[in-house]
Motif scaffolding. Structure first.
Motif, mmCIF file in Angstrom:
data_model
loop_
_atom_site.group_PDB
_atom_site.id
_atom_site.type_symbol
_atom_site.label_atom_id
_atom_site.label_comp_id
_atom_site.label_asym_id
_atom_site.label_seq_id
_atom_site.Cartn_x
_atom_site.Cartn_y
_atom_site.Cartn_z
ATOM 1 N N LEU A 46 36.810 5.343 -37.813
ATOM 2 C CA LEU A 46 36.463 6.076 -39.030
ATOM 3 C C LEU A 46 35.605 5.217 -39.954
ATOM 4 N N SER A 47 35.891 3.918 -40.013
ATOM 5 C CA SER A 47 35.127 3.040 -40.911
ATOM 6 C C SER A 47 33.647 3.009 -40.534
ATOM 7 N N ALA A 48 33.338 3.190 -39.257
ATOM 8 C CA ALA A 48 31.930 3.212 -38.855
ATOM 9 C C ALA A 48 31.187 4.336 -39.560
ATOM 10 N N PRO A 62 33.491 12.263 -38.161
ATOM 11 C CA PRO A 62 34.867 12.589 -38.530
ATOM 12 C C PRO A 62 35.103 12.271 -40.007
ATOM 13 N N SER A 63 36.102 12.920 -40.598
ATOM 14 C CA SER A 63 36.371 12.665 -42.015
ATOM 15 C C SER A 63 37.765 12.088 -42.265
ATOM 16 N N THR A 64 38.653 12.127 -41.266
ATOM 17 C CA THR A 64 40.000 11.588 -41.432
ATOM 18 C C THR A 64 40.429 10.869 -40.146
ATOM 19 N N GLU A 65 41.431 9.996 -40.268
ATOM 20 C CA GLU A 65 41.958 9.340 -39.078
ATOM 21 C C GLU A 65 42.592 10.355 -38.128
ATOM 22 N N GLY A 66 43.189 11.404 -38.683
ATOM 23 C CA GLY A 66 43.748 12.461 -37.840
ATOM 24 C C GLY A 66 42.674 13.125 -36.997
ATOM 25 N N VAL A 68 39.885 11.709 -36.091
ATOM 26 C CA VAL A 68 39.484 10.710 -35.101
ATOM 27 C C VAL A 68 40.431 10.743 -33.908
ATOM 28 N N ARG A 69 41.736 10.802 -34.163
ATOM 29 C CA ARG A 69 42.703 10.856 -33.049
ATOM 30 C C ARG A 69 42.500 12.116 -32.209
ATOM 31 N N GLU A 70 42.102 13.228 -32.828
ATOM 32 C CA GLU A 70 41.762 14.434 -32.067
ATOM 33 C C GLU A 70 40.539 14.172 -31.190
ATOM 34 N N TRP A 71 39.552 13.474 -31.736
ATOM 35 C CA TRP A 71 38.378 13.123 -30.937
ATOM 36 C C TRP A 71 38.791 12.259 -29.752
ATOM 37 N N PHE A 72 39.693 11.280 -29.991
ATOM 38 C CA PHE A 72 40.149 10.408 -28.903
ATOM 39 C C PHE A 72 40.816 11.222 -27.796
ATOM 40 N N GLU A 73 41.593 12.231 -28.173
ATOM 41 C CA GLU A 73 42.219 13.094 -27.165
ATOM 42 C C GLU A 73 41.127 13.856 -26.404
#
Length: 196
Positions: A46-48, A62-66, A68-73
Protein backbone atom coordinates in the motif's frame (compact mmCIF):
# COMPACT_ATOMS: atom_id res chain seq x y z
CA UNK A 1 -17.14 -23.11 -27.42
CA UNK A 2 -13.45 -23.83 -27.85
CA UNK A 3 -11.41 -22.07 -30.47
CA UNK A 4 -9.87 -24.29 -33.12
CA UNK A 5 -6.21 -23.55 -33.82
CA UNK A 6 -4.48 -24.31 -37.08
CA UNK A 7 -1.20 -24.58 -35.17
CA UNK A 8 -0.54 -26.15 -31.78
CA UNK A 9 -0.31 -23.79 -28.80
CA UNK A 10 3.17 -22.48 -28.05
CA UNK A 11 2.78 -23.54 -24.42
CA UNK A 12 0.84 -26.30 -22.72
CA UNK A 13 -1.83 -25.46 -20.16
CA UNK A 14 -0.70 -26.59 -16.73
CA UNK A 15 2.94 -25.54 -17.13
CA UNK A 16 2.49 -23.03 -14.29
CA UNK A 17 -0.23 -24.35 -12.00
CA UNK A 18 1.27 -27.84 -11.81
CA UNK A 19 3.79 -26.53 -9.25
CA UNK A 20 3.83 -23.90 -6.51
CA UNK A 21 4.79 -20.39 -7.56
CA UNK A 22 8.60 -20.30 -7.42
CA UNK A 23 10.96 -18.02 -5.55
CA UNK A 24 13.34 -16.52 -8.13
CA UNK A 25 16.80 -15.29 -7.15
CA UNK A 26 18.22 -12.23 -8.88
CA UNK A 27 21.88 -12.02 -9.81
CA UNK A 28 24.22 -9.98 -7.68
CA UNK A 29 24.77 -12.13 -4.61
CA UNK A 30 23.09 -9.70 -2.21
CA UNK A 31 19.98 -11.77 -1.47
CA UNK A 32 17.61 -10.00 -3.87
CA UNK A 33 14.79 -12.35 -4.83
CA UNK A 34 11.24 -12.53 -6.10
CA UNK A 35 8.75 -14.37 -3.88
CA UNK A 36 4.96 -14.70 -3.70
CA UNK A 37 3.15 -11.96 -1.79
CA UNK A 38 2.09 -12.68 1.80
CA UNK A 39 -0.49 -11.02 4.05
CA UNK A 40 2.31 -9.37 6.06
CA UNK A 41 3.34 -7.45 2.92
CA UNK A 42 0.09 -5.47 2.70
CA UNK A 43 1.42 -2.33 4.40
CA UNK A 44 4.54 -2.16 2.21
CA UNK A 45 2.46 -2.75 -0.93
CA UNK A 46 0.00 0.00 0.00
CA UNK A 47 2.85 2.41 0.79
CA UNK A 48 4.02 2.16 -2.83
CA UNK A 49 0.73 3.66 -3.98
CA UNK A 50 1.05 6.47 -1.44
CA UNK A 51 4.22 7.56 -3.26
CA UNK A 52 3.63 10.35 -5.77
CA UNK A 53 5.94 8.86 -8.42
CA UNK A 54 4.27 5.43 -8.30
CA UNK A 55 0.82 7.04 -8.44
CA UNK A 56 1.90 9.05 -11.47
CA UNK A 57 2.39 5.89 -13.57
CA UNK A 58 -0.17 3.47 -12.04
CA UNK A 59 -3.83 4.42 -12.17
CA UNK A 60 -5.16 1.11 -10.79
CA UNK A 61 -4.46 1.64 -7.08
CA UNK A 62 -5.54 0.09 -3.80
CA UNK A 63 -6.74 2.40 -1.04
CA UNK A 64 -6.66 0.17 2.07
CA UNK A 65 -4.64 -2.75 3.43
CA UNK A 66 -7.83 -4.82 3.27
CA UNK A 67 -8.09 -4.13 -0.44
CA UNK A 68 -4.42 -5.07 -0.86
CA UNK A 69 -5.07 -8.43 0.84
CA UNK A 70 -7.96 -8.97 -1.62
CA UNK A 71 -5.54 -8.26 -4.46
CA UNK A 72 -3.09 -10.80 -2.96
CA UNK A 73 -5.86 -13.42 -2.95
CA UNK A 74 -6.53 -12.54 -6.60
CA UNK A 75 -2.81 -12.96 -7.31
CA UNK A 76 -2.89 -16.44 -5.73
CA UNK A 77 -5.89 -17.34 -7.88
CA UNK A 78 -4.18 -15.91 -10.98
CA UNK A 79 -1.37 -18.42 -10.47
CA UNK A 80 -3.77 -21.33 -9.98
CA UNK A 81 -5.79 -20.35 -13.06
CA UNK A 82 -2.67 -19.51 -15.09
CA UNK A 83 -3.85 -15.94 -15.65
CA UNK A 84 -0.87 -14.12 -14.10
CA UNK A 85 2.21 -14.30 -11.90
CA UNK A 86 2.82 -11.73 -9.16
CA UNK A 87 5.91 -11.40 -6.96
CA UNK A 88 7.22 -9.24 -4.16
CA UNK A 89 10.78 -8.15 -4.89
CA UNK A 90 12.51 -8.53 -1.52
CA UNK A 91 15.89 -8.65 0.14
CA UNK A 92 16.60 -12.09 1.64
CA UNK A 93 12.88 -12.83 1.53
CA UNK A 94 12.07 -10.10 4.04
CA UNK A 95 11.93 -6.37 3.33
CA UNK A 96 9.76 -5.56 0.29
CA UNK A 97 11.53 -3.39 -2.27
CA UNK A 98 9.15 -3.66 -5.21
CA UNK A 99 6.72 -5.60 -7.37
CA UNK A 100 7.12 -7.70 -10.50
CA UNK A 101 4.28 -9.27 -12.47
CA UNK A 102 3.49 -11.18 -15.64
CA UNK A 103 -0.01 -10.51 -16.93
CA UNK A 104 -2.07 -11.20 -20.02
CA UNK A 105 -0.63 -14.70 -20.38
CA UNK A 106 -1.28 -16.04 -23.88
CA UNK A 107 -0.32 -19.72 -24.08
CA UNK A 108 -1.40 -19.99 -27.73
CA UNK A 109 1.25 -17.52 -28.88
CA UNK A 110 3.61 -17.79 -25.88
CA UNK A 111 3.36 -14.08 -25.02
CA UNK A 112 3.01 -12.24 -21.70
CA UNK A 113 3.15 -8.65 -20.46
CA UNK A 114 5.46 -7.46 -17.67
CA UNK A 115 4.66 -4.81 -15.05
CA UNK A 116 6.74 -3.53 -12.15
CA UNK A 117 7.42 -0.81 -9.61
CA UNK A 118 9.95 -0.26 -6.83
CA UNK A 119 9.64 1.62 -3.56
CA UNK A 120 11.41 5.00 -3.35
CA UNK A 121 14.21 3.71 -1.10
CA UNK A 122 15.14 1.04 -3.68
CA UNK A 123 15.25 3.29 -6.75
CA UNK A 124 18.48 3.87 -8.61
CA UNK A 125 20.18 0.75 -7.20
CA UNK A 126 19.43 -1.68 -10.04
CA UNK A 127 16.66 -3.47 -8.12
CA UNK A 128 14.04 -3.17 -10.87
CA UNK A 129 16.33 -4.15 -13.75
CA UNK A 130 17.75 -7.14 -11.87
CA UNK A 131 14.28 -8.34 -10.84
CA UNK A 132 13.05 -7.87 -14.41
CA UNK A 133 16.01 -9.87 -15.74
CA UNK A 134 15.28 -12.66 -13.24
CA UNK A 135 11.60 -13.00 -14.12
CA UNK A 136 12.39 -12.71 -17.84
CA UNK A 137 14.97 -15.50 -17.72
CA UNK A 138 12.55 -17.74 -15.84
CA UNK A 139 9.64 -17.01 -18.20
CA UNK A 140 11.61 -17.39 -21.45
CA UNK A 141 14.10 -20.12 -20.55
CA UNK A 142 12.34 -22.24 -17.93
CA UNK A 143 8.62 -21.87 -18.66
CA UNK A 144 8.69 -21.51 -22.44
CA UNK A 145 7.28 -18.09 -23.25
CA UNK A 146 8.56 -16.81 -26.59
CA UNK A 147 7.96 -13.08 -26.17
CA UNK A 148 7.62 -10.72 -23.19
CA UNK A 149 6.31 -7.20 -23.68
CA UNK A 150 6.20 -4.15 -21.49
CA UNK A 151 4.99 -0.65 -22.08
CA UNK A 152 5.40 2.60 -20.21
CA UNK A 153 4.63 6.25 -20.73
CA UNK A 154 7.12 7.96 -23.01
CA UNK A 155 7.51 10.42 -20.12
CA UNK A 156 8.64 7.67 -17.72
CA UNK A 157 12.38 7.78 -18.42
CA UNK A 158 13.30 5.63 -15.41
CA UNK A 159 11.11 2.76 -16.62
CA UNK A 160 12.66 3.04 -20.07
CA UNK A 161 16.15 2.67 -18.55
CA UNK A 162 15.02 -0.39 -16.53
CA UNK A 163 13.60 -2.08 -19.64
CA UNK A 164 16.68 -1.40 -21.75
CA UNK A 165 19.08 -2.52 -19.00
CA UNK A 166 17.15 -5.82 -18.70
CA UNK A 167 17.47 -6.54 -22.43
CA UNK A 168 14.09 -5.26 -23.65
CA UNK A 169 14.41 -3.61 -27.05
CA UNK A 170 12.37 -0.53 -27.81
CA UNK A 171 10.07 -1.47 -30.68
CA UNK A 172 8.05 1.67 -31.10
CA UNK A 173 5.58 4.19 -29.75
CA UNK A 174 1.89 3.52 -29.28
CA UNK A 175 0.28 6.91 -29.76
CA UNK A 176 -2.29 8.10 -27.20
CA UNK A 177 -2.44 4.54 -25.83
CA UNK A 178 -3.05 5.01 -22.08
CA UNK A 179 -4.83 7.32 -19.68
CA UNK A 180 -2.93 8.65 -16.67
CA UNK A 181 -4.14 11.11 -14.03
CA UNK A 182 -2.96 14.03 -16.17
CA UNK A 183 -4.51 12.79 -19.42
CA UNK A 184 -3.56 10.56 -22.34
CA UNK A 185 0.03 9.44 -22.83
CA UNK A 186 1.97 7.94 -25.70
CA UNK A 187 3.48 4.62 -24.63
CA UNK A 188 6.80 3.04 -25.51
CA UNK A 189 6.57 -0.66 -26.38
CA UNK A 190 9.57 -2.79 -25.41
CA UNK A 191 9.97 -6.54 -25.92
CA UNK A 192 12.36 -9.33 -25.18
CA UNK A 193 12.13 -12.58 -27.12
CA UNK A 194 13.63 -16.01 -26.60
CA UNK A 195 17.22 -15.90 -27.78
CA UNK A 196 17.78 -12.16 -27.21
Amino acid sequence: MTRALSTPPAMISGCLAAAPQPVLPATGGDGLLLRPWGAADARAFLSAYEDEETRRWHTHRPSTEGQVREWFEGYRQDWEREKGCHWAVARDGGEVLGRMALRGLDFDDGVANVAYWVLPAARGAGVASRALAAVSGWALDDIGFHRLELDHSTRNHASCRVATKAGYRLEGTKRNAAVHDDGRHDMHLHARVKGD
